[in-house]
Structure formats: structure tokens, C-alpha cells
Design a protein around this motif. Sequence first.
Motif, PDB file in Angstrom:
ATOM      1  N   VAL A  76       0.781  -1.234   0.000  1.00  0.00           N
ATOM      2  CA  VAL A  76       0.000   0.000   0.000  1.00  0.00           C
ATOM      3  C   VAL A  76       0.817   1.291   0.000  1.00  0.00           C
ATOM      4  O   VAL A  76       0.242   2.377   0.048  1.00  0.00           O
ATOM      5  CB  VAL A  76      -0.982  -0.008   1.193  1.00  0.00           C
ATOM      6  CG1 VAL A  76      -2.024  -1.097   1.007  1.00  0.00           C
ATOM      7  CG2 VAL A  76      -0.248  -0.186   2.520  1.00  0.00           C
ATOM      8  N   SER A  77       2.133   1.183  -0.053  1.00  0.00           N
ATOM      9  CA  SER A  77       2.972   2.382  -0.150  1.00  0.00           C
ATOM     10  C   SER A  77       4.356   1.952  -0.625  1.00  0.00           C
ATOM     11  O   SER A  77       4.735   0.768  -0.543  1.00  0.00           O
ATOM     12  CB  SER A  77       3.097   3.098   1.195  1.00  0.00           C
ATOM     13  OG  SER A  77       3.826   2.303   2.129  1.00  0.00           O
ATOM     14  N   HIS A  78       5.120   2.921  -1.112  1.00  0.00           N
ATOM     15  CA  HIS A  78       6.498   2.623  -1.500  1.00  0.00           C
ATOM     16  C   HIS A  78       7.343   2.316  -0.273  1.00  0.00           C
ATOM     17  O   HIS A  78       8.268   1.494  -0.338  1.00  0.00           O
ATOM     18  CB  HIS A  78       7.070   3.792  -2.305  1.00  0.00           C
ATOM     19  CG  HIS A  78       6.385   3.973  -3.627  1.00  0.00           C
ATOM     20  ND1 HIS A  78       6.628   3.157  -4.706  1.00  0.00           N
ATOM     21  CD2 HIS A  78       5.429   4.852  -4.014  1.00  0.00           C
ATOM     22  CE1 HIS A  78       5.863   3.539  -5.718  1.00  0.00           C
ATOM     23  NE2 HIS A  78       5.127   4.554  -5.332  1.00  0.00           N
ATOM     24  N   PHE A  79       7.020   2.960   0.850  1.00  0.00           N
ATOM     25  CA  PHE A  79       7.717   2.620   2.096  1.00  0.00           C
ATOM     26  C   PHE A  79       7.484   1.157   2.458  1.00  0.00           C
ATOM     27  O   PHE A  79       8.426   0.432   2.822  1.00  0.00           O
ATOM     28  CB  PHE A  79       7.237   3.511   3.237  1.00  0.00           C
ATOM     29  CG  PHE A  79       7.702   3.038   4.589  1.00  0.00           C
ATOM     30  CD1 PHE A  79       8.982   3.303   5.023  1.00  0.00           C
ATOM     31  CD2 PHE A  79       6.864   2.292   5.408  1.00  0.00           C
ATOM     32  CE1 PHE A  79       9.433   2.844   6.263  1.00  0.00           C
ATOM     33  CE2 PHE A  79       7.298   1.836   6.648  1.00  0.00           C
ATOM     34  CZ  PHE A  79       8.592   2.112   7.074  1.00  0.00           C
ATOM     35  N   ALA A  80       6.229   0.698   2.375  1.00  0.00           N
ATOM     36  CA  ALA A  80       5.936  -0.698   2.687  1.00  0.00           C
ATOM     37  C   ALA A  80       6.656  -1.626   1.718  1.00  0.00           C
ATOM     38  O   ALA A  80       7.170  -2.679   2.120  1.00  0.00           O
ATOM     39  CB  ALA A  80       4.431  -0.945   2.639  1.00  0.00           C
ATOM     40  N   ARG A  81       6.714  -1.253   0.451  1.00  0.00           N
ATOM     41  CA  ARG A  81       7.422  -2.073  -0.542  1.00  0.00           C
ATOM     42  C   ARG A  81       8.892  -2.243  -0.148  1.00  0.00           C
ATOM     43  O   ARG A  81       9.424  -3.369  -0.169  1.00  0.00           O
ATOM     44  CB  ARG A  81       7.316  -1.418  -1.916  1.00  0.00           C
ATOM     45  CG  ARG A  81       8.001  -2.201  -3.045  1.00  0.00           C
ATOM     46  CD  ARG A  81       7.821  -1.484  -4.388  1.00  0.00           C
ATOM     47  NE  ARG A  81       8.372  -2.284  -5.468  1.00  0.00           N
ATOM     48  CZ  ARG A  81       9.638  -2.240  -5.879  1.00  0.00           C
ATOM     49  NH1 ARG A  81      10.499  -1.416  -5.263  1.00  0.00           N
ATOM     50  NH2 ARG A  81      10.060  -3.008  -6.866  1.00  0.00           N
TER      51      ARG A  81
END
Length: 364
Positions: free
Chosen positions: A140-145
Motif C-alpha cells: 500500500v505504499s512505497h515505504f511498505a514495498r
Amino acid sequence: MVAITINGKFLGAPLNGVHRTAALYARELIRRAGEAHRVQVLAPQGAEVPASFRDLAPSVAKGVFGTGQGWEMLTLPARARGHLLVNFCNLAPLAHGNSVVMIHDAQTFLYPDDYSGRQARAYRVLLPRIARRARKILTVSHFARESLIAHGIGAATKIEVVHNGTNHILAEAEDASVLRRHGLLPGGYLLTIGSTKVYKNLRCVFDAMASPLPGGQRLVVAGGPDEVDYRRAGWRPPEGTIFTGFVSDSELRALYGSAGAFVFPSLTEGFGLPPVEAMHCNTPVVAARAGAMPEVCGDAALLVEADDPQAYREAILTLLEDTELAERQRSRGRHRAAALSWEAAGSRLAELVTALVPAGPGRT
């Protein structure tokens, strides 16, 4: 013939947090992919569909392995054989490789002590295996990725980002009775969301407001446990803090809409819905410069160092005292929140999922 099956195990649990987003993602996928492919939601026996999600119309898959993990890991893959299986709640059956799984974050790796020992251990074992089996991993976010990659949960080449929609809060009519019940006036309080999990970092907000604010605004903690649980954790809520206990979505919208500011101090979030929900309700936001918050909020929130109580206090006072800045942040918030719609999330989701239909030969 069914081409896409959605794992509807989430319908057997209260629709909050990840389960709520699963229902909303399922709705969007049916609306979009259903134009070209037959899509079904498959749920365990006894799953109760809330009135607001009757349109999901799940099919029931009975099985001898119960309605919990046994159903998900054994009954579901047998019933979804030959279909692309879409899973929105972190877990997916290992026996079904023709699948898409949405893994929202790496919290059990980042803060394992905030989860039951059994849950943390299970996620640490299962998530990398589920990710290896899946054809595509969504988050759900680039941080999570980046978190999933850093902890060896999934390969970079498999992971795609779909930002959550956030405008579901606007579907709820405000229930202002919660304000009257707690003696709250518009602008007369600051709002945060309750939790004793360490990474939610409420201790920092408590410390920031340890001494009264010049305007007398009180802190309101919506949802979460009672005051005694925070004190047991060694945290000291400010004098006069109001703990609402459970609030309905309509009550939460009213609390957002009348708050002088919303404060979100999490040390990490895969996405972080509450700040954007507050923005939808025209409330200025102070958030930690941590996790996905800079990505999700951008300049629509005043971002501060996550572990600095004084920084929170100064940001809060700035919003309360500088009316021009507060109005500018409200405007930025409305604009940012509008971009994070379920329409946009659904379009991105359908694009990624339908690209995998029909399934590759020989995958089950």
C-alpha cells in the motif's frame, strides 16, 4: 466460468482496519474487472456480510477444516482451483500459486513485541513463503514495498504499490452525539487514535501535552483501551484526557471534523489511514516523519521527528495559534485526500490483477 476468486475470509471478522480495506478493494475489483471477467467472493460458512457490503454477494465454501486458517489454507485453494485467487489481508493459501496477495506492511518484523508471540512467529514463517508462491505481491505504499524487500519477504520484481483509498469516511453521516456525550466543543480538543502498541507511540503525545495548552484544549483518544491500560504500560496521559472507548464510523467522523488538530505519532505505518481521514474532514494534521507518513501526507501535514515530544507540542501550538497556516493546511489536506480515492485505488488494482488473467498454464 469464474476467472477471479477473491478470498472472502475477512467477512468472518469485524470489518475494521485491514478487513475494511479488503471489503473496499473487493468492491472496486468486482466493479472494474467484472466488466471483462467473472469475479466471485468466496467466504467460509457463517460469514456475516454487513449491510453496507451486501453487493459483495459472497458464495459460501463449506469445508471440514473449519472457518479460520484451516479454511483459508485448505478449503479455499481447492474451491478456487483454476482461478486467479486474490487475497487482500496479508495471508494466502500456500497450496494455490496462481494468486495475488496484498501484504500491507512488515510490522511483525519491525516491532514483533507489539504482536502476540504466536502471531509474530507465524507471520515471520508464512509471509516469505506466501510471497514466493504468489504471482504478484501488492502493498500500500512505497515505504511498505521497501520494508518487504529489506526483510526478505518479497522480491522487488514481484511487488507493486496500490495506495489505499481513503474517502470511505465521507460515506458516513456525522453523529455529533459523541461530542455532547463527552462535553466537547468545536476546536476545543486535539484528537488522536488509541493503542498501547509501542510503535503507535502515544506516549510521545502524552508527554507533549503533559502541561496544559494555553488555549485549554484537551486531548481526546478515540478508540483503543481504557486509561488504566496506558498507565500499566508506564505511560502518563495528561490530566483531563478523554478516552472515548469504541466509537462508530459516524462518531469518528464527527470527532475528526470538530478537532482543533489531529495528531498521528506512529513510528511506522505501511500506509496510515487516520491522517488522511482527518484531512477529508477538514482537520489539520500533525504526524510523525516516519514510515509511510511523508509519502502519504506530503506537505498536507506538519511532519515532526517521531520521538520528540517538544516537536509535537510546537507543531500543535503553531496550528492552534496561526489561523492562516491552519487554513492553508486544511486546504492542502483536502487536496491530498481527494487524490487518495477508492476510485484511483480500484483503477490501479484492476489494472494489475486483470493483467494476470487468464492464468498461466499448469498453475493451480
